[in-house]
Motif scaffolding. Structure first.
Motif, PDB file in Angstrom:
ATOM      1  N   CYS A  20      22.758 -74.573 -54.626  1.00 45.15           N
ATOM      2  CA  CYS A  20      23.067 -75.364 -53.516  1.00 45.15           C
ATOM      3  C   CYS A  20      23.237 -74.582 -52.208  1.00 45.15           C
ATOM      4  CB  CYS A  20      24.371 -76.383 -53.754  1.00 45.15           C
ATOM      5  SG  CYS A  20      23.922 -77.455 -54.809  1.00 45.15           S
ATOM      6  N   GLU A  21      23.990 -73.356 -52.390  1.00 43.50           N
ATOM      7  CA  GLU A  21      24.473 -72.422 -51.359  1.00 43.50           C
ATOM      8  C   GLU A  21      23.119 -71.729 -50.689  1.00 43.50           C
ATOM      9  OE1 GLU A  21      28.956 -71.109 -52.302  1.00 43.50           O
ATOM     10  OE2 GLU A  21      27.375 -69.906 -53.078  1.00 43.50           O
ATOM     11  N   ALA A  22      22.229 -71.571 -51.618  1.00 40.76           N
ATOM     12  CA  ALA A  22      21.026 -70.937 -51.198  1.00 40.76           C
ATOM     13  C   ALA A  22      19.997 -71.959 -50.536  1.00 40.76           C
ATOM     14  CB  ALA A  22      20.156 -70.542 -52.253  1.00 40.76           C
ATOM     15  N   ALA A  23      20.155 -73.316 -50.980  1.00 39.11           N
ATOM     16  CA  ALA A  23      19.194 -74.363 -50.672  1.00 39.11           C
ATOM     17  C   ALA A  23      19.706 -74.651 -48.770  1.00 39.11           C
ATOM     18  CB  ALA A  23      18.990 -75.609 -51.140  1.00 39.11           C
ATOM     19  N   ILE A  24      21.234 -74.661 -48.888  1.00 42.38           N
ATOM     20  CA  ILE A  24      21.748 -75.031 -47.641  1.00 42.38           C
ATOM     21  C   ILE A  24      21.359 -74.095 -46.542  1.00 42.38           C
ATOM     22  CG2 ILE A  24      23.995 -75.061 -46.185  1.00 42.38           C
ATOM     23  CD1 ILE A  24      25.083 -76.388 -49.152  1.00 42.38           C
ATOM     24  N   ALA A  25      21.402 -72.688 -46.815  1.00 42.41           N
ATOM     25  CA  ALA A  25      20.952 -71.701 -45.987  1.00 42.41           C
ATOM     26  C   ALA A  25      19.620 -72.011 -45.548  1.00 42.41           C
ATOM     27  CB  ALA A  25      21.291 -70.311 -46.714  1.00 42.41           C
ATOM     28  N   VAL A  26      18.764 -72.441 -46.563  1.00 48.22           N
ATOM     29  CA  VAL A  26      17.208 -72.378 -46.191  1.00 48.22           C
ATOM     30  C   VAL A  26      17.072 -73.672 -45.348  1.00 48.22           C
ATOM     31  CG1 VAL A  26      14.975 -72.911 -47.191  1.00 48.22           C
ATOM     32  CG2 VAL A  26      16.522 -71.025 -47.969  1.00 48.22           C
TER      33      VAL A  26
ATOM     34  N   ALA B 201      23.646 -82.423 -44.916  1.00 46.85           N
ATOM     35  CA  ALA B 201      24.212 -83.489 -45.921  1.00 46.85           C
ATOM     36  C   ALA B 201      24.686 -82.629 -47.122  1.00 46.85           C
ATOM     37  CB  ALA B 201      23.036 -84.491 -46.156  1.00 46.85           C
ATOM     38  N   LEU B 202      23.703 -81.733 -47.806  1.00 50.80           N
ATOM     39  CA  LEU B 202      24.118 -80.801 -48.809  1.00 50.80           C
ATOM     40  C   LEU B 202      25.398 -80.294 -48.686  1.00 50.80           C
ATOM     41  CD1 LEU B 202      23.454 -80.143 -51.793  1.00 50.80           C
ATOM     42  CD2 LEU B 202      21.770 -78.361 -50.827  1.00 50.80           C
ATOM     43  N   ALA B 203      25.404 -79.481 -47.175  1.00 47.38           N
ATOM     44  CA  ALA B 203      26.797 -78.861 -46.898  1.00 47.38           C
ATOM     45  C   ALA B 203      27.918 -79.670 -46.885  1.00 47.38           C
ATOM     46  CB  ALA B 203      26.437 -78.303 -45.520  1.00 47.38           C
ATOM     47  N   ALA B 204      27.757 -80.816 -46.347  1.00 48.93           N
ATOM     48  CA  ALA B 204      29.031 -81.549 -46.425  1.00 48.93           C
ATOM     49  C   ALA B 204      29.348 -82.114 -47.759  1.00 48.93           C
ATOM     50  CB  ALA B 204      28.661 -83.035 -45.498  1.00 48.93           C
ATOM     51  N   GLY B 205      28.285 -82.471 -48.696  1.00 51.75           N
ATOM     52  CA  GLY B 205      28.822 -82.795 -50.017  1.00 51.75           C
ATOM     53  C   GLY B 205      29.137 -81.618 -50.823  1.00 51.75           C
ATOM     54  N   LEU B 206      28.695 -80.260 -50.647  1.00 51.53           N
ATOM     55  CA  LEU B 206      29.117 -79.454 -51.336  1.00 51.53           C
ATOM     56  C   LEU B 206      30.551 -78.991 -50.989  1.00 51.53           C
ATOM     57  CD1 LEU B 206      28.544 -77.263 -53.605  1.00 51.53           C
ATOM     58  CD2 LEU B 206      27.616 -75.865 -51.919  1.00 51.53           C
ATOM     59  N   LEU B 207      30.857 -78.967 -49.551  1.00 47.10           N
ATOM     60  CA  LEU B 207      32.165 -78.598 -48.947  1.00 47.10           C
ATOM     61  C   LEU B 207      33.472 -79.707 -49.620  1.00 47.10           C
ATOM     62  CD1 LEU B 207      30.930 -77.511 -45.564  1.00 47.10           C
ATOM     63  CD2 LEU B 207      32.269 -76.003 -47.119  1.00 47.10           C
ATOM     64  N   SER B 208      32.939 -81.124 -49.683  1.00 43.58           N
ATOM     65  CA  SER B 208      33.611 -81.771 -50.133  1.00 43.58           C
ATOM     66  C   SER B 208      34.205 -81.672 -51.609  1.00 43.58           C
ATOM     67  CB  SER B 208      33.210 -83.220 -50.078  1.00 43.58           C
ATOM     68  OG  SER B 208      32.834 -83.694 -48.684  1.00 43.58           O
TER      69      SER B 208
END
Length: 183
Positions: free
Chosen positions: A57-63, A76-83
């Motif tokens: 997920c972290e790699a996908a967010i960066a890309v 969206a992925l960043a908001a979900g993962l941070l939550s």
């Protein structure tokens, strides 16, 4: 103006998540340390797959945050993962689990309220990306916004834990009253 915010936000979040990914994925020792942190928070059996999923997920967010076309998915992925991170740290605090976050590999902090604040601030940057659509912008201001986003990310990754620890130490009531000399 909102376009420049989005550029800076994309650069900030992409840099933070890229540093987080690389900090953990760079060596087997760092990956194992991160798996150990995850194992302290959940069951042993699920720790390996969950740690791997977090890294993906972290790699996908960066890309995803780099090209404007996929930025909304990255936000969206960043908001979900941070939550999920915020909920996990709250759970650790509530259950009295003492563990390092392993957030950035060797640059790590103990799970606690400063990490919740850090992730809350990142969440506050990610959420507007779900609302604001990126558009065409002039090159010079866009480049300035991108540079600002990367610089803020560097300062954020390097110094926020230190700053939060100092602020919380300052706010914490003194346990031992200061002695006063008569006079």
């Amino acid at each position: 103006m909102e376009h420049y915010y989005l550029i800076a936000a994309r650069c900030l979040l992409a840099t933070v998540f890229a540093v987080a990914f690389l900090g953990k994925a760079r060596s087997a020792r760092r990956r194992q340390a991160f798996r150990t942190t995850v194992r302290n928070l959940i069951s042993r059996r699920a720790a390996g797959p969950l740690a791997g999923l977090i890294l993906c997920c972290e790699a996908a967010i960066a890309v995803l945050l780099v090209p404007p076309v996929t930025a909304r998915a990255g936000f969206a992925l960043a908001a979900g993962l941070l939550s999920v991170f915020i909920a996990g740290v709250f759970r650790a605090i509530r259950n009295g689990i003492f563990a390092e976050c392993g957030c950035f590999g060797d640059h790590s902090a103990v799970l606690g309220y400063p990490i919740i604040v850090r992730n809350g601030l990142l969440l506050a940057v990610a959420v507007p990306g779900l609302v604001l659509a990126p558009g065409a912008v002039a090159v010079a201001p866009a480049l300035a916004a991108a540079i600002a986003g990367v610089l803020v990310a560097i300062v954020y990754v390097r110094y926020l834990d230190i700053a939060m620890a100092r602020v919380l130490a300052w706010l914490k009531p003194r346990l031992v009253p200061e002695s006063r000399e008569p006079g």
